[in-house]
Design a protein around this motif. Structure first.
Motif, PDB file in Angstrom:
ATOM      1  N   SER A   8      64.747  16.643 -50.770  1.00 30.20           N
ATOM      2  CA  SER A   8      63.777  15.556 -50.854  1.00 30.20           C
ATOM      3  C   SER A   8      64.369  14.311 -51.498  1.00 30.20           C
ATOM      4  CB  SER A   8      62.551  16.011 -51.651  1.00 30.20           C
ATOM      5  OG  SER A   8      61.905  17.075 -50.983  1.00 30.20           O
ATOM      6  N   ALA A   9      65.381  14.508 -52.360  1.00 32.30           N
ATOM      7  CA  ALA A   9      66.029  13.385 -53.028  1.00 32.30           C
ATOM      8  C   ALA A   9      67.542  13.566 -52.974  1.00 32.30           C
ATOM      9  CB  ALA A   9      65.566  13.277 -54.476  1.00 32.30           C
ATOM     10  N   VAL A  10      68.236  12.496 -52.621  1.00 35.04           N
ATOM     11  CA  VAL A  10      69.708  12.508 -52.602  1.00 35.04           C
ATOM     12  C   VAL A  10      70.186  11.343 -53.463  1.00 35.04           C
ATOM     13  CG1 VAL A  10      71.803  12.373 -51.211  1.00 35.04           C
ATOM     14  CG2 VAL A  10      69.762  13.521 -50.294  1.00 35.04           C
ATOM     15  N   LEU A  11      70.926  11.661 -54.518  1.00 33.10           N
ATOM     16  CA  LEU A  11      71.539  10.657 -55.368  1.00 33.10           C
ATOM     17  C   LEU A  11      72.979  10.461 -54.922  1.00 33.10           C
ATOM     18  CD1 LEU A  11      70.294  11.884 -58.884  1.00 33.10           C
ATOM     19  CD2 LEU A  11      69.037  10.710 -57.071  1.00 33.10           C
ATOM     20  N   LEU A  12      73.446   9.233 -54.953  1.00 29.46           N
ATOM     21  CA  LEU A  12      74.755   8.921 -54.390  1.00 29.46           C
ATOM     22  C   LEU A  12      75.548   8.016 -55.330  1.00 29.46           C
ATOM     23  CD1 LEU A  12      72.753   8.173 -51.366  1.00 29.46           C
ATOM     24  CD2 LEU A  12      74.807   9.494 -50.884  1.00 29.46           C
ATOM     25  N   ASP A  13      76.767   8.410 -55.611  1.00 26.15           N
ATOM     26  CA  ASP A  13      77.707   7.540 -56.312  1.00 26.15           C
ATOM     27  C   ASP A  13      78.022   6.345 -55.409  1.00 26.15           C
ATOM     28  OD1 ASP A  13      79.852   6.804 -58.157  1.00 26.15           O
ATOM     29  OD2 ASP A  13      81.215   7.603 -56.637  1.00 26.15           O
ATOM     30  N   ALA A  14      78.562   5.282 -56.005  1.00 26.78           N
ATOM     31  CA  ALA A  14      78.883   4.085 -55.220  1.00 26.78           C
ATOM     32  C   ALA A  14      80.366   4.051 -54.825  1.00 26.78           C
ATOM     33  CB  ALA A  14      78.499   2.825 -55.986  1.00 26.78           C
ATOM     34  N   LEU A  15      81.243   3.691 -55.751  1.00 28.11           N
ATOM     35  CA  LEU A  15      82.655   3.515 -55.429  1.00 28.11           C
ATOM     36  C   LEU A  15      83.303   4.849 -55.087  1.00 28.11           C
ATOM     37  CD1 LEU A  15      84.942   1.406 -55.257  1.00 28.11           C
ATOM     38  CD2 LEU A  15      85.492   1.965 -57.631  1.00 28.11           C
ATOM     39  N   GLY A  16      83.943   4.901 -53.925  1.00 28.07           N
ATOM     40  CA  GLY A  16      84.584   6.129 -53.464  1.00 28.07           C
ATOM     41  C   GLY A  16      83.667   7.024 -52.664  1.00 28.07           C
ATOM     42  N   THR A  17      82.375   6.718 -52.695  1.00 25.34           N
ATOM     43  CA  THR A  17      81.385   7.504 -51.953  1.00 25.34           C
ATOM     44  C   THR A  17      80.709   6.647 -50.890  1.00 25.34           C
ATOM     45  OG1 THR A  17      80.987   8.912 -53.885  1.00 25.34           O
ATOM     46  CG2 THR A  17      79.295   8.906 -52.155  1.00 25.34           C
ATOM     47  N   LEU A  18      80.143   5.514 -51.300  1.00 27.57           N
ATOM     48  CA  LEU A  18      79.492   4.599 -50.366  1.00 27.57           C
ATOM     49  C   LEU A  18      80.382   3.420 -49.998  1.00 27.57           C
ATOM     50  CD1 LEU A  18      75.911   4.343 -51.931  1.00 27.57           C
ATOM     51  CD2 LEU A  18      76.695   5.889 -50.118  1.00 27.57           C
ATOM     52  N   VAL A  19      81.092   2.891 -50.969  1.00 24.03           N
ATOM     53  CA  VAL A  19      81.906   1.692 -50.743  1.00 24.03           C
ATOM     54  C   VAL A  19      83.320   1.903 -51.259  1.00 24.03           C
ATOM     55  CG1 VAL A  19      79.903   0.160 -50.879  1.00 24.03           C
ATOM     56  CG2 VAL A  19      81.254   0.613 -52.945  1.00 24.03           C
ATOM     57  N   GLU A  20      84.231   1.111 -50.708  1.00 22.71           N
ATOM     58  CA  GLU A  20      85.611   1.119 -51.188  1.00 22.71           C
ATOM     59  C   GLU A  20      86.033  -0.298 -51.529  1.00 22.71           C
ATOM     60  OE1 GLU A  20      88.588   2.170 -48.292  1.00 22.71           O
ATOM     61  OE2 GLU A  20      87.422   1.329 -46.633  1.00 22.71           O
ATOM     62  N   LEU A  21      86.946  -0.385 -52.469  1.00 25.04           N
ATOM     63  CA  LEU A  21      87.542  -1.658 -52.849  1.00 25.04           C
ATOM     64  C   LEU A  21      88.730  -1.923 -51.934  1.00 25.04           C
ATOM     65  CD1 LEU A  21      87.904  -4.061 -54.867  1.00 25.04           C
ATOM     66  CD2 LEU A  21      89.381  -2.530 -56.194  1.00 25.04           C
ATOM     67  N   GLU A  22      88.703  -3.041 -51.229  1.00 26.14           N
ATOM     68  CA  GLU A  22      89.867  -3.418 -50.438  1.00 26.14           C
ATOM     69  C   GLU A  22      91.026  -3.736 -51.376  1.00 26.14           C
ATOM     70  OE1 GLU A  22      89.238  -6.173 -47.190  1.00 26.14           O
ATOM     71  OE2 GLU A  22      87.064  -5.977 -47.441  1.00 26.14           O
ATOM     72  N   THR A  23      92.244  -3.427 -50.970  1.00 24.94           N
ATOM     73  CA  THR A  23      93.406  -3.686 -51.816  1.00 24.94           C
ATOM     74  C   THR A  23      93.389  -5.143 -52.261  1.00 24.94           C
ATOM     75  OG1 THR A  23      94.684  -2.022 -50.619  1.00 24.94           O
ATOM     76  CG2 THR A  23      95.919  -3.587 -51.974  1.00 24.94           C
ATOM     77  N   PRO A  24      93.245  -5.403 -53.584  1.00 27.85           N
ATOM     78  CA  PRO A  24      92.940  -6.769 -54.010  1.00 27.85           C
ATOM     79  C   PRO A  24      94.141  -7.680 -54.224  1.00 27.85           C
ATOM     80  CG  PRO A  24      92.754  -5.284 -55.871  1.00 27.85           C
ATOM     81  CD  PRO A  24      93.065  -4.433 -54.670  1.00 27.85           C
ATOM     82  N   TRP A  25      95.347  -7.137 -54.473  1.00 28.78           N
ATOM     83  CA  TRP A  25      96.421  -8.051 -54.862  1.00 28.78           C
ATOM     84  C   TRP A  25      96.916  -8.968 -53.753  1.00 28.78           C
ATOM     85  CZ3 TRP A  25      96.139  -3.015 -56.594  1.00 28.78           C
ATOM     86  CH2 TRP A  25      96.784  -2.034 -55.845  1.00 28.78           C
ATOM     87  N   PRO A  26      96.906  -8.558 -52.480  1.00 26.57           N
ATOM     88  CA  PRO A  26      97.259  -9.562 -51.463  1.00 26.57           C
ATOM     89  C   PRO A  26      96.263 -10.722 -51.431  1.00 26.57           C
ATOM     90  CG  PRO A  26      97.479  -7.351 -50.567  1.00 26.57           C
ATOM     91  CD  PRO A  26      96.771  -7.216 -51.870  1.00 26.57           C
ATOM     92  N   TYR A  27      94.993 -10.410 -51.619  1.00 25.15           N
ATOM     93  CA  TYR A  27      93.991 -11.474 -51.669  1.00 25.15           C
ATOM     94  C   TYR A  27      94.194 -12.368 -52.886  1.00 25.15           C
ATOM     95  CZ  TYR A  27      91.358  -8.831 -48.133  1.00 25.15           C
ATOM     96  OH  TYR A  27      90.965  -8.170 -46.996  1.00 25.15           O
ATOM     97  N   LEU A  28      94.536 -11.745 -54.034  1.00 23.25           N
ATOM     98  CA  LEU A  28      94.763 -12.545 -55.233  1.00 23.25           C
ATOM     99  C   LEU A  28      95.927 -13.505 -55.033  1.00 23.25           C
ATOM    100  CD1 LEU A  28      94.085 -13.193 -58.186  1.00 23.25           C
ATOM    101  CD2 LEU A  28      95.707 -11.394 -58.854  1.00 23.25           C
ATOM    102  N   ALA A  29      97.026 -12.999 -54.463  1.00 21.08           N
ATOM    103  CA  ALA A  29      98.179 -13.863 -54.219  1.00 21.08           C
ATOM    104  C   ALA A  29      97.807 -15.018 -53.296  1.00 21.08           C
ATOM    105  CB  ALA A  29      99.323 -13.046 -53.626  1.00 21.08           C
ATOM    106  N   ARG A  30      97.007 -14.721 -52.285  1.00 16.57           N
ATOM    107  CA  ARG A  30      96.593 -15.760 -51.338  1.00 16.57           C
ATOM    108  C   ARG A  30      95.672 -16.781 -52.002  1.00 16.57           C
ATOM    109  NH1 ARG A  30      93.578 -13.238 -46.497  1.00 16.57           N
ATOM    110  NH2 ARG A  30      95.508 -12.007 -46.579  1.00 16.57           N
TER     111      ARG A  30
END
Length: 225
Positions: A8-30
């Motif tokens: 009846s209820a499903v609890l869900l973690d966010a990072l690594g479960t629902l969403v992922e962080l795109e590799t940030p350092w190429p974006y930072l350099a840009r």
């Protein structure tokens, strides 16, 4: 119990479960290059890893938008110091925020829709700062869940059972007919079990769970019987 064996209820973690962080350092350099500062990828990577370590230690301090602003400024200072740049801190902060990008895993929207169609109420339960609300909006997931419980806002973080109980309260559900799904054995599996919930480990890159804990490679696995 909802339909087709779905709780009846499903609890869900966010990072690594629902969403992922795109590799940030190429974006930072840009982003820095756009502001007239040239750094190589290794320097950008080192700066981002330093910032990420600082963020993990302090994210629960960002319980509202004022404290989030302060945390972001401090994180930008970590990047500025790591790079040894004279670029104004406000510009470093703008580059940093532009470099941090999240995306939903491909199967997640449809899986959430199928869980809700099966009668489940859904809550995100995450150790994150208040900006998770924006992340869920930008990734198109906020409208697919019924509640969002964030450690920084609640003042309690996983694996403390209290954060899971708070999510159940918001859904009007009991632990006996609920599950929690996440990618951390320590925070998600141990915390959920301590709160009396069934725990499911998401192991997107492989991994083992304690005995008696179900493991899925993606959220699609929740819908397989």
């Amino acid at each position: 119990m909802a339909r087709d064996g779905i709780p009846s209820a499903v609890l869900l973690d966010a990072l690594g479960t629902l969403v992922e962080l795109e590799t940030p350092w190429p974006y930072l350099a840009r982003e820095l290059a756009d502001r007239g500062v040239v750094v190589d990828l290794e320097a950008a990577r080192a700066a981002m890893l330093a910032e990420m370590g600082y963020y993990r230690a302090h994210h629960d301090e960002a319980r509202d938008w004022a404290t989030l602003k302060d945390l972001r400024r401090r994180c930008a200072a970590i990047v500025q110091e790591s790079l040894g740049t004279s670029l104004p801190l406000a510009d470093v902060e703008d580059a940093l925020l532009a470099a941090i990008r999240f995306r939903a895993y491909p199967e997640v929207p449809a899986a959430l829709e199928r869980l809700r169609a099966g009668g489940a109420r859904l809550a995100v339960v995450s150790n994150w700062d208040v900006s998770l609300h924006d992340v869920l909006e930008r990734t198109g997931l906020r409208g697919l869940v019924d509640a969002v419980v964030i450690s920084a806002e609640l003042g309690v973080a996983k694996p403390d059972p209290a954060i899971f109980r708070a999510a159940l309260d918001r859904l009007g559900a009991g632990a006996a007919d609920a599950m929690h799904v996440g990618d951390s054995v320590e925070a998600d599996v141990a915390g959920a079990r301590a709160a009396g919930l069934e725990a499911v480990l998401v192991a997107r890159n492989g991994g083992q769970a304690p005995d008696g804990v179900r493991v899925v490679a993606s959220l699609d696995g929740l819908l397989m019987t």
